[in-house]
Design a protein around this motif. Structure first.
Motif, PDB file in Angstrom:
ATOM      1  N   LEU A  57       0.818  -1.215   0.000  1.00  0.00           N
ATOM      2  CA  LEU A  57       0.000   0.000   0.000  1.00  0.00           C
ATOM      3  C   LEU A  57       0.848   1.260   0.000  1.00  0.00           C
ATOM      4  CD1 LEU A  57      -2.835   1.304   0.202  1.00  0.00           C
ATOM      5  CD2 LEU A  57      -2.559   1.234   2.692  1.00  0.00           C
ATOM      6  N   ALA A 181      -4.149   7.102   4.707  1.00  0.00           N
ATOM      7  CA  ALA A 181      -4.079   5.760   4.120  1.00  0.00           C
ATOM      8  C   ALA A 181      -5.454   5.304   3.647  1.00  0.00           C
ATOM      9  CB  ALA A 181      -3.526   4.773   5.140  1.00  0.00           C
ATOM     10  N   GLY A 182      -5.512   4.846   2.424  1.00  0.00           N
ATOM     11  CA  GLY A 182      -6.760   4.370   1.858  1.00  0.00           C
ATOM     12  C   GLY A 182      -7.611   5.458   1.236  1.00  0.00           C
ATOM     13  N   LYS A 183      -7.268   6.714   1.503  1.00  0.00           N
ATOM     14  CA  LYS A 183      -8.025   7.832   0.935  1.00  0.00           C
ATOM     15  C   LYS A 183      -7.291   8.476  -0.232  1.00  0.00           C
ATOM     16  CE  LYS A 183     -10.321   9.084   5.293  1.00  0.00           C
ATOM     17  NZ  LYS A 183      -9.572   8.383   6.329  1.00  0.00           N
ATOM     18  N   ILE A 203      -9.313   2.348   7.834  1.00  0.00           N
ATOM     19  CA  ILE A 203      -9.125   1.826   6.473  1.00  0.00           C
ATOM     20  C   ILE A 203      -9.943   0.562   6.235  1.00  0.00           C
ATOM     21  CG2 ILE A 203      -7.072   0.466   7.070  1.00  0.00           C
ATOM     22  CD1 ILE A 203      -5.789   1.358   4.509  1.00  0.00           C
ATOM     23  N   TYR A 204     -11.061   0.432   7.004  1.00  0.00           N
ATOM     24  CA  TYR A 204     -12.008  -0.678   6.855  1.00  0.00           C
ATOM     25  C   TYR A 204     -11.454  -1.997   7.375  1.00  0.00           C
ATOM     26  CZ  TYR A 204     -14.401   2.771   3.992  1.00  0.00           C
ATOM     27  OH  TYR A 204     -15.021   3.929   3.554  1.00  0.00           O
ATOM     28  N   ALA A 249      -7.390  -5.283   4.106  1.00  0.00           N
ATOM     29  CA  ALA A 249      -7.899  -3.921   3.938  1.00  0.00           C
ATOM     30  C   ALA A 249      -6.936  -3.076   3.109  1.00  0.00           C
ATOM     31  CB  ALA A 249      -8.131  -3.273   5.303  1.00  0.00           C
ATOM     32  N   CYS A 250      -5.641  -3.261   3.337  1.00  0.00           N
ATOM     33  CA  CYS A 250      -4.643  -2.518   2.570  1.00  0.00           C
ATOM     34  C   CYS A 250      -4.640  -2.962   1.111  1.00  0.00           C
ATOM     35  CB  CYS A 250      -3.258  -2.703   3.181  1.00  0.00           C
ATOM     36  SG  CYS A 250      -3.021  -1.818   4.741  1.00  0.00           S
ATOM     37  N   ALA A 253      -7.588  -1.301  -0.536  1.00  0.00           N
ATOM     38  CA  ALA A 253      -7.317   0.127  -0.738  1.00  0.00           C
ATOM     39  C   ALA A 253      -6.339   0.354  -1.885  1.00  0.00           C
ATOM     40  CB  ALA A 253      -6.771   0.730   0.552  1.00  0.00           C
ATOM     41  N   LYS A 254      -5.357  -0.528  -1.988  1.00  0.00           N
ATOM     42  CA  LYS A 254      -4.353  -0.409  -3.044  1.00  0.00           C
ATOM     43  C   LYS A 254      -4.999  -0.543  -4.415  1.00  0.00           C
ATOM     44  CE  LYS A 254      -0.090  -0.461  -4.775  1.00  0.00           C
ATOM     45  NZ  LYS A 254       0.813   0.719  -4.709  1.00  0.00           N
ATOM     46  N   ARG A 256      -8.172   0.113  -5.236  1.00  0.00           N
ATOM     47  CA  ARG A 256      -9.280   1.034  -5.500  1.00  0.00           C
ATOM     48  C   ARG A 256      -8.772   2.294  -6.203  1.00  0.00           C
ATOM     49  NH1 ARG A 256     -14.144  -0.093  -2.722  1.00  0.00           N
ATOM     50  NH2 ARG A 256     -14.823   2.045  -3.073  1.00  0.00           N
ATOM     51  N   ARG A 353     -17.058   4.724   1.656  1.00  0.00           N
ATOM     52  CA  ARG A 353     -17.400   3.910   0.489  1.00  0.00           C
ATOM     53  C   ARG A 353     -18.902   3.706   0.312  1.00  0.00           C
ATOM     54  NH1 ARG A 353     -12.799  -0.748   1.598  1.00  0.00           N
ATOM     55  NH2 ARG A 353     -10.978   0.626   1.294  1.00  0.00           N
TER      56      ARG A 353
END
Length: 371
Positions: A57, A181-183, A203-204, A249-250, A253-254, A256, A353
């Protein structure tokens, strides 16, 4: 839409894929990852896979990832661990006045032990000027810690510029990226940071899990001593269940790429608020350098908590404290020098999300009736 959640900066729901990834560890994979027998080896493999997913990530090596209990522990390990290990080189730390308490309070603790800390201020948008950071440096400065983005107003800091200053002066640089992170995309090499903190529940992933990136060559003193878990930096049998959740979760996110869609929805929300309450609503934070999901606005001459109390179906937050009708502005808004008649009406809406235009329209309708 009886209830609408717009407090994703406080905590996110656990993604269904994350729940699914964790399920086997609740039943079949119960061995200690340090054990060398048949029960331990597959668990160790799962832990390593999770480490690789987290590393991917932020574009670092898996052996540079340390699993922690969350963003607060990651920050404490970064600050205290670095100070205790390197104070022979100097005792000065530079941070900002708008950091999360998980940075400010460890700094205050270290000051009791002889550290000198400079707290750099921010502009009206909550942004640090890199020149102020450089001006604060001394011959004894060993560490700079500036958050990647502000959890309250969403302002993104000029991390790359500040990291370049740190690198030029041979000073280690840490950033708390729990909210970023994730955003937005993160790359520790591109931004040239030495340490970076992550929090799972932003980050869910589940609460109670986080990670600290530590660039190879950076030495820290462990804060939990015992056996040599986590490359000798955090003793205790690893929580593989939650680590696997964070890893998944990472990975999600990576993969998306909906940052622009999230920004468009947030901008739509702001435009509608501005049209609905002309001259009565103010944006807190930077107009451009802001997290794509975060909208902190003030309803002038109103009290933010009163508005939220009148809309019980809406989950959002206000950083200001209200006691018996008296409002105390959040420290972030104070540092931004937001006037009280504006700041007391601040509400942070943070999208996620599951947020849709229909939900935003419903919130706008509630606000029209209440405000």
């Amino acid at each position: 839409m009886n209830q609408i959640y717009l407090d994703y900066n406080a905590s996110t729901p656990i993604a269904p894929e994350v729940v699914e990834a964790m399920q086997p560890l609740l039943k079949d994979y119960y061995g200690n990852p340090s054990a060398l027998h048949w029960a331990g080896k597959p668990v160790k493999a799962l832990l390593q896979r999770a480490r690789e997913q987290v590393a991917a990530l932020i574009s670092c090596s898996p052996n540079e990832i340390i699993f922690t209990s969350g963003g607060s522990e990651s920050n404490n390990l970064a600050l205290k661990g670095y100070y205790f290990k390197n104070r022979v080189k100097g005792n000065h730390i530079v941070t900002s006045t708008v950091e999360h308490p998980a940075i400010l309070n460890p700094c205050k603790f270290l000051e009791q032990l002889g550290a000198k800390v400079t707290y750099v201020g921010v502009d009206q948008y909550g942004r640090v000027d890199p020149a102020d950071v450089e001006e604060a440096l001394t011959d004894d400065t060993i560490l700079i810690s500036i958050m990647h983005s502000n959890n309250e107003v969403g302002t993104i800091q000029p991390i790359k510029e500040i990291a370049s200053i740190a690198n030029r002066h041979g000073i280690t640089f840490h950033t708390d990226a729990s909210q970023s992170a994730g955003k937005i995309p993160l790359d520790v090499n591109e931004e040239n940071v030495d340490m970076l903190s992550l929090a799972g529940h932003k980050i869910y992933a589940p609460k109670g899990i986080g990670a600290l990136y530590i660039r190879n060559g950076i030495e820290l003193e462990p804060q939990v001593h015992g056996a040599g878990h986590e490359f000798g930096l955090r003793a205790g049998t690893e929580n593989t269940l939650l680590a696997v959740g964070l890893g998944k979760a990472c990975e999600i996110a990576k993969n998306r790429s909906d940052y622009h869609q999230m920004k468009d929805l947030t901008n739509y929300f702001w435009e509608q608020l501005n049209d609905t309450f002309p001259q009565k609503v103010v944006l807190n934070g930077h107009t451009e350098h802001r997290l794509p999901n975060t909208l902190n606005v003030s309803f002038t001459n109103k009290i933010g908590q009163d508005i939220l109390d009148a809309i019980p179906s809406l989950a959002a937050s206000t950083g200001s404290a209200c006691h018996a009708g008296n409002v105390e502005l959040s420290s972030v808004l104070k540092e931004m020098e937001v006037p009280e008649y504006i700041g007391m009406g601040a509400i942070r809406f943070s999208l996620g999300r599951d947020t849709t235009k229909e939900k935003i329209d419903q919130v706008l309708e509630w606000l029209r009736k209440v405000v």
